[in-house]
Design a protein around this motif. Structure first.
Motif, PDB file in Angstrom:
ATOM      1  N   LEU A 151      24.694  48.752  45.760  1.00  0.00           N
ATOM      2  CA  LEU A 151      25.689  47.683  45.659  1.00  0.00           C
ATOM      3  C   LEU A 151      26.974  48.056  46.394  1.00  0.00           C
ATOM      4  CD1 LEU A 151      25.406  46.478  41.941  1.00  0.00           C
ATOM      5  CD2 LEU A 151      24.535  45.344  43.989  1.00  0.00           C
ATOM      6  N   ALA A 152      27.381  49.319  46.263  1.00  0.00           N
ATOM      7  CA  ALA A 152      28.590  49.775  46.954  1.00  0.00           C
ATOM      8  C   ALA A 152      28.433  49.650  48.466  1.00  0.00           C
ATOM      9  CB  ALA A 152      28.905  51.219  46.564  1.00  0.00           C
ATOM     10  N   VAL A 153      27.274  50.072  48.966  1.00  0.00           N
ATOM     11  CA  VAL A 153      27.016  49.970  50.409  1.00  0.00           C
ATOM     12  C   VAL A 153      27.000  48.511  50.847  1.00  0.00           C
ATOM     13  CG1 VAL A 153      25.299  50.374  52.218  1.00  0.00           C
ATOM     14  CG2 VAL A 153      25.765  52.158  50.520  1.00  0.00           C
ATOM     15  N   ALA A 154      26.328  47.661  50.056  1.00  0.00           N
ATOM     16  CA  ALA A 154      26.263  46.239  50.394  1.00  0.00           C
ATOM     17  C   ALA A 154      27.646  45.621  50.429  1.00  0.00           C
ATOM     18  CB  ALA A 154      25.377  45.511  49.385  1.00  0.00           C
ATOM     19  N   ASN A 155      28.488  45.967  49.447  1.00  0.00           N
ATOM     20  CA  ASN A 155      29.847  45.414  49.427  1.00  0.00           C
ATOM     21  C   ASN A 155      30.633  45.836  50.661  1.00  0.00           C
ATOM     22  OD1 ASN A 155      32.051  44.031  47.748  1.00  0.00           O
ATOM     23  ND2 ASN A 155      32.988  45.999  48.199  1.00  0.00           N
ATOM     24  N   GLU A 156      30.512  47.111  51.034  1.00  0.00           N
ATOM     25  CA  GLU A 156      31.231  47.595  52.216  1.00  0.00           C
ATOM     26  C   GLU A 156      30.760  46.889  53.487  1.00  0.00           C
ATOM     27  OE1 GLU A 156      33.846  50.129  52.702  1.00  0.00           O
ATOM     28  OE2 GLU A 156      34.011  49.189  50.722  1.00  0.00           O
ATOM     29  N   VAL A 157      29.452  46.749  53.634  1.00  0.00           N
ATOM     30  CA  VAL A 157      28.915  46.102  54.834  1.00  0.00           C
ATOM     31  C   VAL A 157      29.380  44.655  54.912  1.00  0.00           C
ATOM     32  CG1 VAL A 157      26.800  45.279  55.938  1.00  0.00           C
ATOM     33  CG2 VAL A 157      26.899  47.602  55.011  1.00  0.00           C
ATOM     34  N   ILE A 158      29.339  43.954  53.791  1.00  0.00           N
ATOM     35  CA  ILE A 158      29.669  42.524  53.807  1.00  0.00           C
ATOM     36  C   ILE A 158      31.149  42.291  54.073  1.00  0.00           C
ATOM     37  CG2 ILE A 158      29.801  40.456  52.352  1.00  0.00           C
ATOM     38  CD1 ILE A 158      27.112  41.328  51.159  1.00  0.00           C
ATOM     39  N   TRP A 159      32.036  43.004  53.375  1.00  0.00           N
ATOM     40  CA  TRP A 159      33.454  42.700  53.587  1.00  0.00           C
ATOM     41  C   TRP A 159      33.954  43.191  54.945  1.00  0.00           C
ATOM     42  CZ3 TRP A 159      37.796  45.510  54.617  1.00  0.00           C
ATOM     43  CH2 TRP A 159      37.830  46.867  54.314  1.00  0.00           C
ATOM     44  N   ARG A 160      33.300  44.213  55.502  1.00  0.00           N
ATOM     45  CA  ARG A 160      33.742  44.727  56.794  1.00  0.00           C
ATOM     46  C   ARG A 160      33.152  43.965  57.986  1.00  0.00           C
ATOM     47  NH1 ARG A 160      36.295  49.737  56.524  1.00  0.00           N
ATOM     48  NH2 ARG A 160      36.193  50.746  54.472  1.00  0.00           N
ATOM     49  N   THR A 161      32.016  43.311  57.791  1.00  0.00           N
ATOM     50  CA  THR A 161      31.348  42.673  58.929  1.00  0.00           C
ATOM     51  C   THR A 161      31.250  41.155  58.826  1.00  0.00           C
ATOM     52  OG1 THR A 161      29.135  42.902  57.932  1.00  0.00           O
ATOM     53  CG2 THR A 161      29.946  44.745  59.264  1.00  0.00           C
ATOM     54  N   MET A 162      31.524  40.601  57.644  1.00  0.00           N
ATOM     55  CA  MET A 162      31.380  39.160  57.468  1.00  0.00           C
ATOM     56  C   MET A 162      32.706  38.511  57.088  1.00  0.00           C
ATOM     57  SD  MET A 162      27.691  38.919  55.516  1.00  0.00           S
ATOM     58  CE  MET A 162      26.250  39.790  56.159  1.00  0.00           C
ATOM     59  N   THR A 172      30.648  36.569  43.823  1.00  0.00           N
ATOM     60  CA  THR A 172      30.514  35.625  42.723  1.00  0.00           C
ATOM     61  C   THR A 172      29.063  35.411  42.327  1.00  0.00           C
ATOM     62  OG1 THR A 172      32.488  34.468  43.517  1.00  0.00           O
ATOM     63  CG2 THR A 172      31.116  33.316  41.909  1.00  0.00           C
ATOM     64  N   PHE A 173      28.181  35.286  43.317  1.00  0.00           N
ATOM     65  CA  PHE A 173      26.789  34.931  43.024  1.00  0.00           C
ATOM     66  C   PHE A 173      25.790  36.062  43.330  1.00  0.00           C
ATOM     67  CE2 PHE A 173      28.986  30.966  44.278  1.00  0.00           C
ATOM     68  CZ  PHE A 173      28.933  30.315  43.060  1.00  0.00           C
ATOM     69  N   GLY A 174      25.987  36.737  44.449  1.00  0.00           N
ATOM     70  CA  GLY A 174      25.016  37.738  44.874  1.00  0.00           C
ATOM     71  C   GLY A 174      24.890  38.904  43.922  1.00  0.00           C
ATOM     72  N   LEU A 175      26.022  39.422  43.443  1.00  0.00           N
ATOM     73  CA  LEU A 175      25.986  40.589  42.573  1.00  0.00           C
ATOM     74  C   LEU A 175      25.332  40.296  41.218  1.00  0.00           C
ATOM     75  CD1 LEU A 175      29.431  42.211  43.383  1.00  0.00           C
ATOM     76  CD2 LEU A 175      27.181  42.863  44.219  1.00  0.00           C
ATOM     77  N   VAL A 177      23.098  38.023  40.570  1.00  0.00           N
ATOM     78  CA  VAL A 177      21.674  37.811  40.843  1.00  0.00           C
ATOM     79  C   VAL A 177      20.979  39.149  41.091  1.00  0.00           C
ATOM     80  CG1 VAL A 177      20.032  36.852  42.510  1.00  0.00           C
ATOM     81  CG2 VAL A 177      21.930  35.458  41.691  1.00  0.00           C
ATOM     82  N   ALA A 178      21.646  40.036  41.833  1.00  0.00           N
ATOM     83  CA  ALA A 178      21.068  41.353  42.106  1.00  0.00           C
ATOM     84  C   ALA A 178      20.891  42.140  40.809  1.00  0.00           C
ATOM     85  CB  ALA A 178      21.959  42.124  43.074  1.00  0.00           C
ATOM     86  N   MET A 179      21.872  42.065  39.920  1.00  0.00           N
ATOM     87  CA  MET A 179      21.776  42.768  38.643  1.00  0.00           C
ATOM     88  C   MET A 179      20.626  42.219  37.803  1.00  0.00           C
ATOM     89  SD  MET A 179      23.345  45.258  36.992  1.00  0.00           S
ATOM     90  CE  MET A 179      25.023  45.325  37.631  1.00  0.00           C
ATOM     91  N   PHE A 180      20.505  40.907  37.763  1.00  0.00           N
ATOM     92  CA  PHE A 180      19.421  40.275  37.008  1.00  0.00           C
ATOM     93  C   PHE A 180      18.068  40.691  37.584  1.00  0.00           C
ATOM     94  CE2 PHE A 180      16.469  36.680  36.435  1.00  0.00           C
ATOM     95  CZ  PHE A 180      16.454  36.609  35.049  1.00  0.00           C
ATOM     96  N   ALA A 181      17.953  40.666  38.908  1.00  0.00           N
ATOM     97  CA  ALA A 181      16.700  41.037  39.554  1.00  0.00           C
ATOM     98  C   ALA A 181      16.362  42.503  39.287  1.00  0.00           C
ATOM     99  CB  ALA A 181      16.792  40.781  41.055  1.00  0.00           C
TER     100      ALA A 181
END
Length: 202
Positions: A151-162, A172-175, A177-181
């Motif tokens: 999750l930490a890596v995903a957050n870094e990639v998303i805020w730095r590249t998107m 709001t939604f992805g995290l 859903v990821a936790m539930f999955a």
């Protein structure tokens, strides 16, 4: 203060309500610019400034109603205040976007430290509601620790590249859903490591 019983909907409402309001506030104000004291602030910064007292109020309400707070709730409130405050003070949204990364890495580090000591700190939090063998807790804790790293890596990639829009939607939604999955994917582990006496009772 002793533990208090509250309706089942109150706790998730207080935990998820501020996040939902942040998302709605961002959608409404994202294209706006506000001038305060001669300095221009984007809508994201303004919503962040409003989010800080909101998360503190919801955390205080949760403590007052239940008589307790989890370590994650306390850490989240502190980091929201610190990094949200830095974003507002320095007028730089990057600090607030870094906050989830630090939360996830912190808990991953705590879990890995516990595993290194032969203990599951996750069990200390969830053992009353989720009965597992020691082996089961150790395995689930290891998976959870690596999940937080992911999750930490995903957050870094998303805020730095998107875009900021993408990051807000992810937060709001992805995290959630990821936790539930993640927990759905642990069904086999939970079944295999439930204590036999618990299975017999059921």
């Amino acid at each position: 203060m002793t533990d208090r019983q509250i309706p089942g909907w109150v706790k998730p409402s207080l935990e998820l309500g501020p996040v939902a309001l942040f998302f709605l506030g961002y959608i409404y104000l994202k294209d706006e610019t506000f001038t305060v004291g001669g300095t221009e602030y984007a809508g994201f910064i303004v919503v962040t400034a409003l989010f800080i007292p909101l998360i503190l109020a919801s955390t205080a309400a949760l403590w007052w109603l239940t008589g307790k707070l989890s370590q994650m709730q306390i850490v989240t409130a502190v980091l929201v205040t610190v990094f949200g405050g830095l974003s507002v003070w320095l007028n730089d949204e990057r600090f607030f976007k870094m906050k989830p990364t630090l939360i996830y890495l912190l808990f991953a580090a705590v879990f890995f430290f516990g595993l290194w000591r032969g203990r599951s700190y996750l069990a200390m939090v969830l053992s009353e509601t989720l009965p597992l063998t020691h082996e089961g807790w150790m395995l689930l804790t290891k998976r959870m620790a690596w999940f937080f790293v992911g999750l930490a890596v995903a957050n870094e990639v998303i805020w730095r590249t998107m875009s900021t829009d993408a990051w807000v939607s992810f937060k709001t939604f992805g995290l959630p859903v990821a936790m539930f999955a993640f927990f759905i994917a642990q069904a086999g582990l939970l079944k295999a490591h439930t204590p036999e006496e618990k299975v017999e009772e059921e």
